[in-house]
Enzyme design. Structure first.
Site, PDB file in Angstrom:
ATOM      1  N   LEU A   1       0.823  -1.220   0.000  1.00  0.00           N
ATOM      2  CA  LEU A   1       0.000   0.000   0.000  1.00  0.00           C
ATOM      3  C   LEU A   1       0.852   1.263   0.000  1.00  0.00           C
ATOM      4  CD1 LEU A   1      -2.680   1.565   0.273  1.00  0.00           C
ATOM      5  CD2 LEU A   1      -2.508   1.219   2.751  1.00  0.00           C
TER       6      LEU A   1
ATOM      7  N   THR B   1       1.697   7.339   1.773  1.00  0.00           N
ATOM      8  CA  THR B   1       1.419   7.727   3.151  1.00  0.00           C
ATOM      9  C   THR B   1       2.705   7.785   3.970  1.00  0.00           C
ATOM     10  OG1 THR B   1       1.009   5.444   3.805  1.00  0.00           O
ATOM     11  CG2 THR B   1      -0.901   6.736   3.111  1.00  0.00           C
TER      12      THR B   1
ATOM     13  N   TRP C   1       5.736   9.410  13.456  1.00  0.00           N
ATOM     14  CA  TRP C   1       6.876   8.922  14.231  1.00  0.00           C
ATOM     15  C   TRP C   1       7.693  10.097  14.775  1.00  0.00           C
ATOM     16  CZ3 TRP C   1       6.709   4.600  16.373  1.00  0.00           C
ATOM     17  CH2 TRP C   1       6.310   3.430  15.732  1.00  0.00           C
TER      18      TRP C   1
ATOM     19  N   LEU D   1      12.885   2.950   8.504  1.00  0.00           N
ATOM     20  CA  LEU D   1      11.624   2.485   9.087  1.00  0.00           C
ATOM     21  C   LEU D   1      10.641   2.008   8.023  1.00  0.00           C
ATOM     22  CD1 LEU D   1      10.993   5.350  11.695  1.00  0.00           C
ATOM     23  CD2 LEU D   1      12.374   3.276  11.954  1.00  0.00           C
ATOM     24  N   LYS D   2      10.950   2.267   6.770  1.00  0.00           N
ATOM     25  CA  LYS D   2      10.019   1.923   5.690  1.00  0.00           C
ATOM     26  C   LYS D   2       9.908   0.411   5.506  1.00  0.00           C
ATOM     27  CE  LYS D   2      10.177   6.144   2.921  1.00  0.00           C
ATOM     28  NZ  LYS D   2      10.449   6.710   1.579  1.00  0.00           N
TER      29      LYS D   2
ATOM     30  N   VAL E   1       8.798  -1.841   7.512  1.00  0.00           N
ATOM     31  CA  VAL E   1       8.856  -2.694   8.700  1.00  0.00           C
ATOM     32  C   VAL E   1       7.662  -2.392   9.596  1.00  0.00           C
ATOM     33  CG1 VAL E   1      11.372  -2.855   8.626  1.00  0.00           C
ATOM     34  CG2 VAL E   1      10.315  -1.066   9.995  1.00  0.00           C
TER      35      VAL E   1
ATOM     36  N   SER F   1       9.630  -0.581  14.197  1.00  0.00           N
ATOM     37  CA  SER F   1       9.966   0.837  13.998  1.00  0.00           C
ATOM     38  C   SER F   1      10.170   1.527  15.343  1.00  0.00           C
ATOM     39  CB  SER F   1       8.848   1.545  13.218  1.00  0.00           C
ATOM     40  OG  SER F   1       8.770   1.068  11.898  1.00  0.00           O
TER      41      SER F   1
ATOM     42  N   LYS G   1       1.526   6.555  18.570  1.00  0.00           N
ATOM     43  CA  LYS G   1       1.992   6.861  17.215  1.00  0.00           C
ATOM     44  C   LYS G   1       0.864   6.684  16.222  1.00  0.00           C
ATOM     45  CE  LYS G   1       3.521   5.700  12.957  1.00  0.00           C
ATOM     46  NZ  LYS G   1       2.909   4.826  11.930  1.00  0.00           N
TER      47      LYS G   1
ATOM     48  N   LYS H   1      -1.654  -1.372   9.678  1.00  0.00           N
ATOM     49  CA  LYS H   1      -2.886  -1.859  10.285  1.00  0.00           C
ATOM     50  C   LYS H   1      -4.083  -1.026   9.826  1.00  0.00           C
ATOM     51  CE  LYS H   1      -0.884  -3.943  14.429  1.00  0.00           C
ATOM     52  NZ  LYS H   1      -0.878  -3.984  15.898  1.00  0.00           N
ATOM     53  N   ASN H   2      -3.794   0.064   9.110  1.00  0.00           N
ATOM     54  CA  ASN H   2      -4.851   0.949   8.640  1.00  0.00           C
ATOM     55  C   ASN H   2      -5.130   0.782   7.144  1.00  0.00           C
ATOM     56  OD1 ASN H   2      -5.185   2.726  11.173  1.00  0.00           O
ATOM     57  ND2 ASN H   2      -2.996   2.852  10.783  1.00  0.00           N
TER      58      ASN H   2
ATOM     59  N   LYS I   1       7.228  -7.897   7.424  1.00  0.00           N
ATOM     60  CA  LYS I   1       8.224  -7.937   6.360  1.00  0.00           C
ATOM     61  C   LYS I   1       9.593  -7.627   6.970  1.00  0.00           C
ATOM     62  CE  LYS I   1       4.728  -5.991   3.267  1.00  0.00           C
ATOM     63  NZ  LYS I   1       4.324  -4.797   2.483  1.00  0.00           N
TER      64      LYS I   1
ATOM     65  N   GLU J   1       6.334  -3.706  -4.671  1.00  0.00           N
ATOM     66  CA  GLU J   1       6.809  -3.093  -3.427  1.00  0.00           C
ATOM     67  C   GLU J   1       7.715  -1.893  -3.700  1.00  0.00           C
ATOM     68  OE1 GLU J   1       7.031  -2.974  -0.217  1.00  0.00           O
ATOM     69  OE2 GLU J   1       5.935  -4.700   0.578  1.00  0.00           O
ATOM     70  N   ASP J   2       7.830  -1.018  -2.703  1.00  0.00           N
ATOM     71  CA  ASP J   2       8.745   0.119  -2.830  1.00  0.00           C
ATOM     72  C   ASP J   2       9.869   0.056  -1.797  1.00  0.00           C
ATOM     73  OD1 ASP J   2       7.099   0.754  -0.577  1.00  0.00           O
ATOM     74  OD2 ASP J   2       7.725   2.854  -0.778  1.00  0.00           O
TER      75      ASP J   2
END
Length: 216
Positions: free
Chosen positions: A8, A15, A23, A42-43, A45, A50, A76, A117-118, A145, A169-170
């Protein structure tokens, strides 16, 4: 190939900026400032990992109990939810709506494997819920991941063999998860960073079914 499974954040919509701001706000509350360079780590994970990385950055990894860390993670998320409440279909990344339509018309199954989770909420606000046959998010998996669980669950829900799936994926962790699941990995971003991807598009606007089918 029979199915395409999307991340996503950074693939459907960006996002990442909202995660960074959320964060950063929590980090400031804890007296742990950090910059965008650190935020890159942090991307892709989980929220829990994080938080652990931020606490280690500030030398505070042993200052909180498991229950207190859970409360920090919730705080957060509250910051994040307040930011994403303003998301609309205008925030869909370039070319994604056309690509999803291409896939649907060609008869492919479409899934989502998100570390957020959103994911359901964000996808709904983007007006894209009907574009996906199934969404797996962080609330329904045990391992984050680069573990392949989220992609494997998506393939299972779509009733497609992982070997017949394309993951998009990015993040480096996401590309690893796709490969660990036995899928073909498509990266969105810098090819010098996403070196393990089977094919990389610098941005979503360049992503088309025609270009992919030549490589798969």
């Amino acid at each position: 190939m029979k199915a395409f499974i999307f991340d996503l954040d950074g693939v459907i919509t960006d996002t990442a900026e909202y995660h960074y701001l959320a964060w950063k706000a929590l980090g400031e509350d804890l007296g742990i400032p950090f910059d965008r360079a650190f935020n890159e780590t942090l991307k892709g994970v989980s929220r829990t990992e994080s938080l652990e990385r931020i606490l280690r950055l500030g030398g505070r990894e042993n200052d909180f109990s498991a229950e207190e860390k859970e409360l920090l993670a919730i705080k957060k998320n509250e910051h994040y939810v307040s930011f994403i409440s303003k998301i609309t279909d205008a925030d869909i990344l370039p070319g994604i709506e056309v690509f999803l339509k291409e896939l649907k018309e060609a008869g492919y199954k479409i899934g989502m494997a998100s570390a957020s989770k959103n994911a359901q909420t964000v996808t709904s606000q983007l007006g894209l819920l009907e574009a996906f046959d199934h969404i797996v998010d962080a609330a329904t998996v045990i391992h984050s991941k680069p573990h392949p669980e989220v992609f494997l669950k998506a393939a299972e829900a779509l009733r497609v063999d992982p070997k017949e799936c394309v993951g998009i994926e990015d993040a480096v962790a996401g590309i690893t998860a796709i490969h660990e699941a036995g899928m073909f990995a498509v990266g969105i971003g810098d090819p010098n960073v996403l070196t393990e991807a089977d094919i990389v598009f610098e941005n979503t606007a360049r992503l088309t079914l025609e270009k992919l089918l030549v490589r798969i």
